[in-house]
Enzyme design. Structure first.
Site, PDB file in Angstrom:
ATOM      1  N   SER A 147     -30.156   7.470 -26.523  1.00  0.00           N
ATOM      2  CA  SER A 147     -31.053   6.384 -26.896  1.00  0.00           C
ATOM      3  C   SER A 147     -30.235   5.315 -27.605  1.00  0.00           C
ATOM      4  CB  SER A 147     -32.137   6.925 -27.847  1.00  0.00           C
ATOM      5  OG  SER A 147     -32.814   5.891 -28.507  1.00  0.00           O
ATOM      6  N   TYR A 160     -35.677  10.991 -35.212  1.00  0.00           N
ATOM      7  CA  TYR A 160     -35.287  10.684 -33.834  1.00  0.00           C
ATOM      8  C   TYR A 160     -33.858  10.145 -33.786  1.00  0.00           C
ATOM      9  CZ  TYR A 160     -35.741   8.686 -29.105  1.00  0.00           C
ATOM     10  OH  TYR A 160     -35.575   8.372 -27.779  1.00  0.00           O
TER      11      TYR A 160
END
Length: 262
Positions: A147, A160
């Site tokens: 990501s 995250y």
């Protein structure tokens, strides 16, 4: 052999975790189009059934399995079953993941651990399960869905970002440890992608929609199809000397400091 043949996945078996829908579904569909046999898992039978139906509607014969990627016993059982029923996995895509958007001081340790467990421990468990057979076969591709949060921080995504940063380094370590066995482990880092999950954020006039478009040199959200070519490249023979790399498919966000305020 022509150069384009290096991008073919004909005869390969690709396992994409959490690929009943969304980004995983798009990547798996791209693999099918490139000639691969598609295998996927999800957390329950209902999601697997929905995934099978979606693949059928797209003209793809996919093999679906129920498995929790954080449960090592379930993962080992699934991999053994796939090898028996479909064949040895050539390509693993660690796509299954979650995000919890909670300010760090309001997030419980249990919530933090859950994100780390699925987004980081899950890929570790999955990779560990497929590597022995890849070594025996003499080749293998492992692709971790990283990501932009592997590189950047942002409000409310502490768990995250920690997980995806860890996944970036796990990617590099798998490459370092198993490259000599002709196993390539790379990461694919999507930018902001237009999926059903992001639809509310993309409504006209939504401040986040305006923010993303202004921060992206391409001046748009990515489409799931934008990930297909890069994912096929990383899974194919064309990337045999690419190892430990994170390929960001983000429209240029990470390269861009942003526009000067007027």
């Amino acid at each position: 052999m022509g150069i384009m043949n290096n991008f073919s996945l004909e005869g390969k078996i690709a396992l994409v975790t959490g690929a009943s829908y969304g980004i995983g579904f798009s990547i798996a569909s791209g693999y099918a189009e490139a000639g691969a046999t598609v295998v996927f898992n999800d957390i329950n039978q209902d999601l697997v059934d929905k995934g099978i139906k979606a693949y059928e509607e797209a003209g793809i014969k996919a093999h679906g399995y129920v498995c929790d990627v954080t449960n090592e016993d379930q993962v080992n059982e699934m991999i053994a079953k796939i090898e028996k029923e479909v064949g040895v996995i050539d390509i693993l895509v660690n796509n299954a993941g979650i995000i919890k958007r909670i300010p760090m001081t309001e997030m419980t340790a249990a919530e933090f651990r859950q994100v780390i467990d699925i987004d980081l421990n899950g890929p570790f468990i999955m990779a560990k399960a497929v590597i022995p057979s890849m070594i025996k076969k003499g080749h293998g591709k492992i692709i971790n869905i990283c990501s932009m949060m592997s590189e950047l921080g942002r409000e409310t995504v502490s768990a995250y970002a920690a997980a995806k940063g860890g996944l970036k380094m796990l990617t590099k370590n798998i490459a370092s440890e198993y490259g000599e066995f002709n196993i390539q482990c790379n990461g694919l880092g999507p930018g902001y992608i237009a999926t059903p999950q992001t639809a509310p954020l993309r409504e006209e006039g939504h401040p986040f929609n305006s923010f993303i478009i202004a921060k992206t040199p391409a001046a748009r959200w990515g489409d799931p199809e934008d990930l297909m070519g890069p994912a096929v490249f990383l899974a194919s023979d064309a990337s045999d000397f690419v190892n430990g790399h994170i390929l960001y498919v983000d429209g240029g966000i990470l390269a861009y400091i942003g526009k000067q305020p007027k």
